[in-house]
Design a protein around this motif. Structure first.
Motif, PDB file in Angstrom:
ATOM      1  N   ASP A  97      46.086  37.667  33.930  1.00 22.46           N
ATOM      2  CA  ASP A  97      46.723  38.679  34.775  1.00 22.46           C
ATOM      3  C   ASP A  97      46.448  38.405  36.251  1.00 22.46           C
ATOM      4  N   THR A  98      46.733  37.170  36.654  1.00 22.48           N
ATOM      5  CA  THR A  98      46.316  36.728  37.987  1.00 22.48           C
ATOM      6  C   THR A  98      47.284  37.151  39.104  1.00 22.48           C
ATOM      7  N   LEU A  99      48.487  37.638  38.735  1.00 21.45           N
ATOM      8  CA  LEU A  99      49.391  38.138  39.779  1.00 21.45           C
ATOM      9  C   LEU A  99      48.946  39.551  40.141  1.00 21.45           C
ATOM     10  N   ALA A 100      47.899  39.628  40.937  1.00 19.45           N
ATOM     11  CA  ALA A 100      47.255  40.895  41.280  1.00 19.45           C
ATOM     12  C   ALA A 100      46.358  40.659  42.485  1.00 19.45           C
ATOM     13  N   GLU A 101      45.917  41.744  43.104  1.00 19.79           N
ATOM     14  CA  GLU A 101      45.005  41.581  44.247  1.00 19.79           C
ATOM     15  C   GLU A 101      43.640  41.072  43.808  1.00 19.79           C
ATOM     16  N   GLN A 102      43.236  41.458  42.591  1.00 22.34           N
ATOM     17  CA  GLN A 102      41.975  40.965  42.021  1.00 22.34           C
ATOM     18  C   GLN A 102      42.232  40.541  40.577  1.00 22.34           C
ATOM     19  N   ALA A 103      41.550  39.474  40.147  1.00 20.21           N
ATOM     20  CA  ALA A 103      41.775  38.982  38.781  1.00 20.21           C
ATOM     21  C   ALA A 103      40.516  38.326  38.251  1.00 20.21           C
TER      22      ALA A 103
END
Ligand SMILES: NC(=O)c1ccc[n+]([C@@H]2O[C@H](COP(=O)([O-])OP(=O)(O)OC[C@H]3O[C@@H](n4cnc5c(N)ncnc54)[C@H](OP(=O)(O)O)[C@@H]3O)[C@@H](O)[C@H]2O)c1
Length: 298
Positions: A93-99
């Motif tokens: 779930d790397t399309l995020a501000e934090q992963a």
């Protein structure tokens, strides 16, 4: 934090940006503030539902398998990096501000962390394929060489002393030549075109794009065991092998270390997208003609 999610399988437009709690890293994981995250074709296959076997999506899902960023938290068993370190690798779930990253290496000094966000999947796959192919000298042929996996492969193979012939559409030939490969156009007549540029013969071949070339690759190499595909699951019918991350025998960290130690290793970014442009990024990835990588910058 802001993250890209989807609540139903479907076209790229099912992707949206939501506000959720930051994930917690497990004992052997790290949490990063994402500088850049790669978009891979596997993300689009999962989002479309084509890998779900007809089942409905049970819960909201994130997307993205690789990223680079600054370590914010480390799991209790992590000793090689600490908060503040800059790392790249693979996770979820790397399309995020934090992963959360599950495998990582330090971003080499001087490398743009946004660009390194697109390294994880491509580098892991390239390293795995070269290891499984086990061709130590001579010439390797890459079918579909100008995309993410191919761009990483050309560089790792050249650094191992191999000659690389790579296929791409004619407008991407200068790009392949800059990476160190001999470019050849794909499509009808491939065998003759490869023989013309590699009269010494081809010692191993890797099918990256899955364009139905296994018979041609076997004809060029001679030994079907020296032909591996990552996209054509009919390859074993011709004696060739298929490689997937699920069955891998290599350690992704070895691949990350190999790329990170290679002076000048780079994956060109075709285009950067914001989180709320994730649908456009998926559409571009689905087109199957990316030069280098597509990267989302939160
Ligand atoms: N099994 C695994 O472990 C694994 C791991 C990673 C990726 N994959 C899969 O491997 C594939 C490639 O990944 P990628 O990230 O490198 O994709 P990508 O970045 O989208 O690159 C696709 C490449 O395929 C080329 N191509 C398009 N049509 C072609 C054709 N008819 N014949 C030969 N080449 C053609 C493109 O070249 P032009 O732009 O010049 O046309 C481009 O170089 C994807 O399907 C991905 O899902 C599998």
């Amino acid at each position: 934090m802001r993250a890209v999610q989807f609540t139903t399988y479907g076209a790229p437009d099912v992707l949206g940006v939501v506000e959720i709690d930051a994930p917690r890293p497990g004992p052997r994981e790290v949490l990063v503030r994402v500088a850049g995250a790669g978009v891979n074709q596997i993300d689009t296959k999962i989002r479309s539902g084509s890998m779900a076997g007809g089942a409905a999506l049970a819960a909201p899902s994130g997307t993205g398998f690789d990223a680079a960023g600054t370590v914010l938290r480390v799991g209790t068993s992590v000793g090689d990096v600490a908060p503040g370190d800059l790392v790249f690798g693979t996770g979820r779930d790397t399309l995020a501000e934090q992963a959360v990253l599950t495998q990582w290496a330090r971003v080499p000094a001087g490398v743009d962390p946004v660009m390194a966000g697109g390294w994880g999947v491509a580098v892991e796959t390239a390293h795995r394929l070269l290891t499984e192919l086990a061709v130590d000298e001579g010439t390797v042929l890459l079918s579909g060489a100008s995309g993410g996996v191919g761009s990483a492969l050309v560089q790792l193979a050249r650094a191992r002393g191999l000659r690389v012939v790579g296929t791409a559409s004619v407008e991407n030939h200068p790009y392949l030549a800059r990476l160190g490969a001999t470019p050849v156009t794909y499509g009808v007549g491939l065998v003759d075109r490869v023989r013309a540029v590699a009269p010494e013969g081809v010692d191993g071949a890797l099918d990256l794009s899955g364009a139905g070339v296994i018979a041609d690759l076997v004809a060029l190499v001679g030994d079907p065991r020296k032909v591996i595909s990552i996209s054509d699951f009919t390859a074993p019918a011709l004696g060739a092998r298929v490689s997937t991350g699920a069955g891998r025998t290599t350690d992704p960290r070895d691949g990350f270390a190999e790329a990170a130690a290679l002076p000048g290793f780079t994956l060109q970014i075709e285009r950067r997208y914001a989180l709320d442009e994730a649908a456009a990024a998926h559409r571009a990835a689905e087109g199957g003609h990316t030069i280098g990588k597509l990267v989302v910058v939160p």
